[in-house]
Design a protein around this motif. Structure first.
Motif, short mmCIF file in Angstrom:
data_model
loop_
_atom_site.label_atom_id
_atom_site.label_comp_id
_atom_site.label_asym_id
_atom_site.label_seq_id
_atom_site.Cartn_x
_atom_site.Cartn_y
_atom_site.Cartn_z
N ARG A 88 0.91 -1.28 0.06
CA ARG A 88 0.17 0.08 0.10
C ARG A 88 0.92 1.43 0.00
N ASP A 90 0.77 4.20 -2.90
CA ASP A 90 0.37 5.35 -2.40
C ASP A 90 1.27 6.49 -2.81
N PRO A 135 -2.68 -5.66 -2.67
CA PRO A 135 -3.59 -4.82 -3.45
C PRO A 135 -3.78 -5.30 -4.97
#
Length: 641
Positions: free
Chosen positions: A346, A350, A375
């Motif tokens: 993540r 991000d 993810p």
């Protein structure tokens, strides 16, 4: 033939390749011709490499290399002057990139942010000015002990800008390890933190630093970053990071001769004091910068990151090398599996990371969370890289298949502190074989040597370098003779790296473990990695370590320590593993014993400490334990005797 490739570059990947771009400037038709030309004329090659990076020299060197055949006496770019901080940040301001992202970060508590090149330059100047105001200047040694937070990047660059010499310290080091290293180089300052978050708890540093200060007579200044630790006790010479310097004050880059030390990186083995490896501004800029571009394929528009600690060499290689190559960089400061094993993926998504570096052990740790922790969208990520230890097939497969969807290349990368980067690596221009390396990094003149120093193929031998390169050490701090003896004393003009390597019939390279870990079982020399690859392929094995123990008949016998991922009866699982090794490698290499433990001793960056496991298992002194992250694992191994 060797193992089949699992990844191939397509036309788009080849078209954007930075190594391909450099190749075209040399007039060579392919990488094989480039490698041959570099081996024949290293001066020509490294001149071309430095020119391609378009570095800003403070003074052009008089020549490319002096005494090329002198081994430890070789000097690269003599007469030149170059400051790596200027080339990593200020150079990009002069190129019109002031508003572009330069440094992105995320901490364990979820705080995050991003600095532009202009903002990063201003923060570096503020800290550099504050160091100067506190009497820290050119040539002074400054310890840096911080977790992977943005302040660690700024501290490294600020020291480099004023010509101070950074002393890399693992954030998890205890009192003895920090004291030993700061005393060895007579450090005048240390930049650290009051504490830092790890898995939701604060690891306190202030008290440890107070005790260190009492044992390091040269230490005058302790700069503390406030990361949530205790405010007391106040330390002698304490300076608050936030109060350093003043915003808007420009600091000129110190003029650094090519051989001026940028950093001292201490490495340790089973015996002797840690070695203070000195790496220079110019050599590190050119080697780490070209590695970032050619191996990781990063440049302007990229965001590179390595999940590591600032005390390990992959941090400055990624941060400084990445910035020199034109990339922005991202850092994550916290536990990799907190609050869950999806945290790293993540973070990368991000932060817009395009190149993510990991270790094989880290991958095995994250794999415990299963595919559901990954993810579906990894954002801009297009390249994985790995270093620190040999891959096992299961870990490689999990990263390549499960995380990368069989689309993203894994740049297997091996070399180390001693050469400012890689000796062997994959690239995005070449097919990638599971667990292997495409070959020698351009300019490194790698070879595998037999016991007489002659080239060896199709069998395990010593990894050597047949020529000097700019990223090699300036020497060991305070011990020039030890540097020459450690790396240059086996064969004239040949660097002995200390790794066991092999080149198969298809030309794929493999690292077979440290050569000081090498086992000689019934006359057969074998590295631990070869056994671990077999054991690691067992579906009930999470991770493992193999080592040799004295045997009255074979000379040495194999012992394997395993972390299991099932609750199978220990005796039955050990028998299945031993049988698998016997079947794959032969009866002579079947383990004398297979032990099941809850965890293996490791560093915080995830590297399994095999030398420690062997020593503890045999009841010997384990040597330097300063990098150990989980001391309870030592007791588990000791209980196996």
């Amino acid at each position: 033939m060797g193992d089949p490739a699992v990844w191939f570059p397509d036309d788009d990947v080849l078209a954007r390749s930075r190594l391909g771009e450099f190749l075209r400037t040399t007039g060579c038709t392919d990488l094989a011709e480039l490698d041959g030309a570099a081996r024949t004329d290293p001066a020509w090659f490294w001149d071309a490499a430095a020119s391609w990076l378009a570095l800003d020299w403070q003074q052009e060197p008089e020549r490319i290399v002096r005494e090329l055949d002198a081994g430890p006496g070789t000097r690269w770019f003599p007469g030149g002057a170059l400051n790596i901080a200027d080339n990593a940040v200020d150079r990009w301001l002069r190129r019109g990139r002031a508003a572009e992202p330069a440094l992105s970060w995320e901490n364990e508590d979820g705080t995050s942010g991003c600095l532009s090149f202009a903002e990063l330059a201003a923060e570096i100047d503020r800290v550099a000015a504050g160091l100067l105001d506190n009497g820290i200047g050119f040539g002074d040694r400054v310890g840096i002990q911080l977790p992977m937070v943005r302040e660690a990047v700024v501290a490294m660059l600020a020291c480099a800008k004023i010509g101070a010499i950074a002393v890399l310290l693992f954030s998890g080091f205890g009192e003895s390890a920090v004291q030993q290293r700061l005393n060895a180089c007579e450090a005048v300052a240390v930049i650290s933190a009051d504490g830092f978050a790890r898995k939701g708890r604060i690891v306190e540093l202030r008290g440890m630093l107070a005790r260190v200060a009492e044992q390091v007579p040269s230490l005058r200044t302790i700069v503390l970053v406030g990361l949530g630790g205790p405010a007391q006790p106040k330390l002698a010479g304490e300076v608050d990071w936030a109060s350093l310097g003043s915003t808007g004050r420009a600091v000129p880059s110190a003029r650094c001769p090519s051989d001026h030390p940028l950093m001292i990186a201490y490495t340790s083995g089973t015996t002797g004091a840690p070695k203070g490896i000195m790496l220079g501004h110019a050599g590190f800029a050119i080697k780490a910068g070209t590695d970032a571009a050619w191996c990781f394929d990063i440049g302007v528009g990229d965001m590179s990151s390595w999940i590591t600690d600032p005390g390990w060499i992959m941090s400055p290689i990624t941060v400084l090398g990445g910035l020199v190559a034109g990339s922005a960089v991202a850092v994550y400061g916290g536990a990799v599996d907190y609050p869950d094993t999806g945290r790293v993926w993540r973070f990368a998504r991000d932060a817009g990371v395009t190149m993510l570096g990991v270790s094989p052990t880290l991958v095995r740790t994250l794999a415990k969370g299963g595919p559901e922790a990954v993810p579906d969208d990894l954002g801009a990520l297009r390249v994985f890289a790995s270093s620190g230890e040999p891959w096992t097939p299961d870990a490689f497969e999990w990263l390549f298949d499960t995380v990368g969807g069989k689309r993203l290349p894994i740049i297997n990368y091996s070399g180390g502190t001693e050469v400012s980067g890689a000796i062997l690596s994959n690239t995005t221009m070449q097919p990638i074989v599971s667990c292997g390396f495409a070959g020698s990094v351009p300019g490194m003149a790698a070879d595998v040597a037999d016991e007489g120093g002659d080239s060896l193929r199709g069998a395990v031998g010593e990894l050597v370098l047949r020529a000097s390169s700019p990223g090699m050490p300036l020497g060991f701090w305070g011990d020039t003779a030890r540097y020459a003896k450690t790396y240059w004393s086996s064969w004239p003009g040949v660097w002995l790296h200390g790794d066991f390597a092999e080149v198969d019939s298809a030309g794929v390279w493999y690292i077979r473990g440290r050569s000081d870990d090498t086992m000689n079982v019934a006359g057969k020399r074998i590295g631990p990695a070869e056994i671990e690859q077999v054991v690691g392929a067992h579906t009930e094995v999470s991770e493992c370590a193999a080592f040799g123990v004295p045997d009255p008949i074979k000379g040495e016998a194999v012992v394997v320590v395993v972390v299991a991922n099932t609750a199978s009866p220990v005796t039955e699982l050990a028998g299945r593993i031993a049988g698998m090794v016997r079947e794959r490698l032969g009866a002579a290499l079947a383990p004398r014993a297979v032990h099941i433990v809850a965890e293996l001793p490791r560093t915080r960056s995830g590297k399994i400490l095999r030398r420690v496991i062997r020593a503890v298992y045999l009841g010997d002194q384990p040597g330097d334990l300063s990098s150990l992250d989980n001391p309870e694992a030592i007791d588990m191994v000791a209980g196996l005797r």
